[in-house]
Design an enzyme around this catalytic site. Structure first.
Site, PDB file in Angstrom:
ATOM      1  N   GLY A  14       0.789  -1.235   0.000  1.00 15.01           N
ATOM      2  CA  GLY A  14       0.000   0.000   0.000  1.00 15.01           C
ATOM      3  C   GLY A  14       0.815   1.276   0.000  1.00 15.01           C
ATOM      4  O   GLY A  14       0.326   2.331   0.414  1.00 15.01           O
ATOM      5  N   MET A  88      -4.123  -7.422  -6.745  1.00 14.12           N
ATOM      6  CA  MET A  88      -3.707  -8.621  -7.478  1.00 14.12           C
ATOM      7  C   MET A  88      -4.883  -9.500  -7.883  1.00 14.12           C
ATOM      8  O   MET A  88      -4.864 -10.712  -7.670  1.00 14.12           O
ATOM      9  CB  MET A  88      -2.732  -9.440  -6.614  1.00 14.12           C
ATOM     10  CG  MET A  88      -1.549  -8.670  -6.111  1.00 14.12           C
ATOM     11  SD  MET A  88      -0.463  -8.175  -7.445  1.00 14.12           S
ATOM     12  CE  MET A  88       0.383  -9.718  -7.686  1.00 14.12           C
ATOM     13  N   LYS A  89      -5.888  -8.885  -8.411  1.00 13.13           N
ATOM     14  CA  LYS A  89      -7.066  -9.659  -8.779  1.00 13.13           C
ATOM     15  C   LYS A  89      -7.599  -9.102 -10.091  1.00 13.13           C
ATOM     16  O   LYS A  89      -7.607  -7.883 -10.298  1.00 13.13           O
ATOM     17  CB  LYS A  89      -8.104  -9.476  -7.650  1.00 13.13           C
ATOM     18  CG  LYS A  89      -9.142 -10.510  -7.574  1.00 13.13           C
ATOM     19  CD  LYS A  89      -8.710 -11.792  -6.929  1.00 13.13           C
ATOM     20  CE  LYS A  89      -9.667 -12.879  -7.363  1.00 13.13           C
ATOM     21  NZ  LYS A  89      -9.172 -14.210  -7.232  1.00 13.13           N
ATOM     22  N   ILE A  90      -8.043 -10.009 -10.956  1.00 13.16           N
ATOM     23  CA  ILE A  90      -8.596  -9.557 -12.235  1.00 13.16           C
ATOM     24  C   ILE A  90      -9.983  -8.957 -11.979  1.00 13.16           C
ATOM     25  O   ILE A  90     -10.768  -9.474 -11.191  1.00 13.16           O
ATOM     26  CB  ILE A  90      -8.721 -10.754 -13.222  1.00 13.16           C
ATOM     27  CG1 ILE A  90      -7.340 -11.388 -13.463  1.00 13.16           C
ATOM     28  CG2 ILE A  90      -9.410 -10.352 -14.501  1.00 13.16           C
ATOM     29  CD1 ILE A  90      -6.422 -10.623 -14.373  1.00 13.16           C
ATOM     30  N   ASN A 105      -5.031   1.880 -13.303  1.00 11.80           N
ATOM     31  CA  ASN A 105      -4.104   0.953 -12.647  1.00 11.80           C
ATOM     32  C   ASN A 105      -2.681   1.465 -12.840  1.00 11.80           C
ATOM     33  O   ASN A 105      -2.389   2.156 -13.815  1.00 11.80           O
ATOM     34  CB  ASN A 105      -4.250  -0.437 -13.289  1.00 11.80           C
ATOM     35  CG  ASN A 105      -3.321  -1.461 -12.680  1.00 11.80           C
ATOM     36  OD1 ASN A 105      -3.187  -1.556 -11.448  1.00 11.80           O
ATOM     37  ND2 ASN A 105      -2.645  -2.232 -13.510  1.00 11.80           N
ATOM     38  N   HIS A 107       1.265   0.075 -13.217  1.00 15.98           N
ATOM     39  CA  HIS A 107       2.007  -1.160 -13.508  1.00 15.98           C
ATOM     40  C   HIS A 107       3.513  -0.846 -13.579  1.00 15.98           C
ATOM     41  O   HIS A 107       3.917   0.141 -14.193  1.00 15.98           O
ATOM     42  CB  HIS A 107       1.512  -1.754 -14.834  1.00 15.98           C
ATOM     43  CG  HIS A 107       2.159  -3.062 -15.141  1.00 15.98           C
ATOM     44  ND1 HIS A 107       1.769  -4.237 -14.518  1.00 15.98           N
ATOM     45  CD2 HIS A 107       3.196  -3.389 -15.953  1.00 15.98           C
ATOM     46  CE1 HIS A 107       2.537  -5.228 -14.959  1.00 15.98           C
ATOM     47  NE2 HIS A 107       3.410  -4.734 -15.828  1.00 15.98           N
TER      48      HIS A 107
HETATM   49  C1  GRF Z   1       3.406  -1.368  -7.460  1.00 10.88           C
HETATM   50  O1  GRF Z   1       4.741  -1.507  -7.820  1.00 10.88           O
HETATM   51  C2  GRF Z   1       2.521  -1.389  -8.678  1.00 10.88           C
HETATM   52  O2  GRF Z   1       3.176  -0.992  -9.838  1.00 10.88           O
HETATM   53  C3  GRF Z   1       2.134  -2.830  -8.809  1.00 10.88           C
HETATM   54  O3  GRF Z   1       2.064  -3.311  -7.502  1.00 10.88           O
HETATM   55  C4  GRF Z   1       2.920  -2.555  -6.667  1.00 10.88           C
HETATM   56  C5  GRF Z   1       2.141  -2.158  -5.453  1.00 10.88           C
HETATM   57  O4  GRF Z   1       2.940  -1.583  -4.457  1.00 10.88           O
HETATM   58  N1  GRF Z   1       0.894  -2.933  -9.543  1.00 10.88           N
HETATM   59  P1  GRF Z   1       2.276  -0.897  -3.206  1.00 10.88           P
HETATM   60  O5  GRF Z   1       1.316  -1.916  -2.594  1.00 10.88           O
HETATM   61  O6  GRF Z   1       1.583   0.337  -3.655  1.00 10.88           O
HETATM   62  O7  GRF Z   1       3.418  -0.606  -2.263  1.00 10.88           O
END
Ligand code: GRF
Length: 187
Positions: A14, A88-90, A105, A107
């Protein structure tokens, strides 16, 4: 300016949530975080919701129709913008139909390169010269929606996965708020 009532979806650390909460304290930042949703009950990021007195909901994605609970709460908190930050979910087609244009999102790669998981190991294996991160709209394909903003940096020969993650996340904390400002600039 009327700020967008925003829900942030998380699964883990987070740190992007923490950053967005900090940014949203600025009067001119276009969103207020009204709700946090996590699909992991022990997600560290939930602490940032607690510390900042932001309502949060833990979703058990093993349960059939779990998205109904999400939709119920999005309505309850009058959410009109969604940020996925390490979720982490579709997202299902039904959900996308309802909220599709409102979901973004982040990435940790220069999309369309390195969609999906284990990005840093694949980037190193592929001997990329540059990497970075991308904020994009969410559609029914994984990490494939329209790109809103992307930033890059050169990879140092000594960079390992851990360092790449740190450098990428540092950039994420800039690009996520910038992308949100860009979306609402003319609204
Ligand atoms: C980030 O690096 C983001 O790009 C990826 O998941 C990570 C989440 O990190 N989708 P956090 O939970 O915000 O520290």
């Amino acid at each position: 300016m009327v700020k967008k009532n925003t829900c942030v979806f998380i699964s883990g650390q987070g740190s992007n949530l923490k950053n967005l909460i900090q940014q949203s304290r600025d009067y001119n930042f276009p969103i207020n975080i009204k709700l946090v949703i996590s699909n992991k009950k022990n997600a560290f990021g939930l602490n940032f919701a607690k510390i900042n007195s932001i309502p949060y909901i833990i979703i058990n994605t093993e349960i059939r129709n779990y998205e109904n609970k999400i939709i119920y709460n999005l309505k309850k908190y009058k959410i009109n913008f969604i940020c996925l930050a390490g979720y982490m979910k579709i997202i299902s087609k039904v959900f996308l139909k309802k909220y599709g244009k409102l979901i973004i999102n982040i990435h940790p790669s220069l999309l369309p390169k390195f969609k999906g998981l284990n990005t840093f190991s694949r980037i190193l294996k592929n001997k990329e010269k540059k990497t970075g991160c991308t904020v994009h709209y969410v559609n029914e394909k994984l990490d494939a929606g329209n790109i809103i903003l992307q930033k890059s940096f050169y990879i140092n020969s000594k960079d390992d996965e851990k360092i790449l993650r740190i450098k990428t996340q540092r950039l994420e904390y800039k690009i996520f708020p910038e992308a949100i400002i860009k979306i609402f600039r003319n609204n």
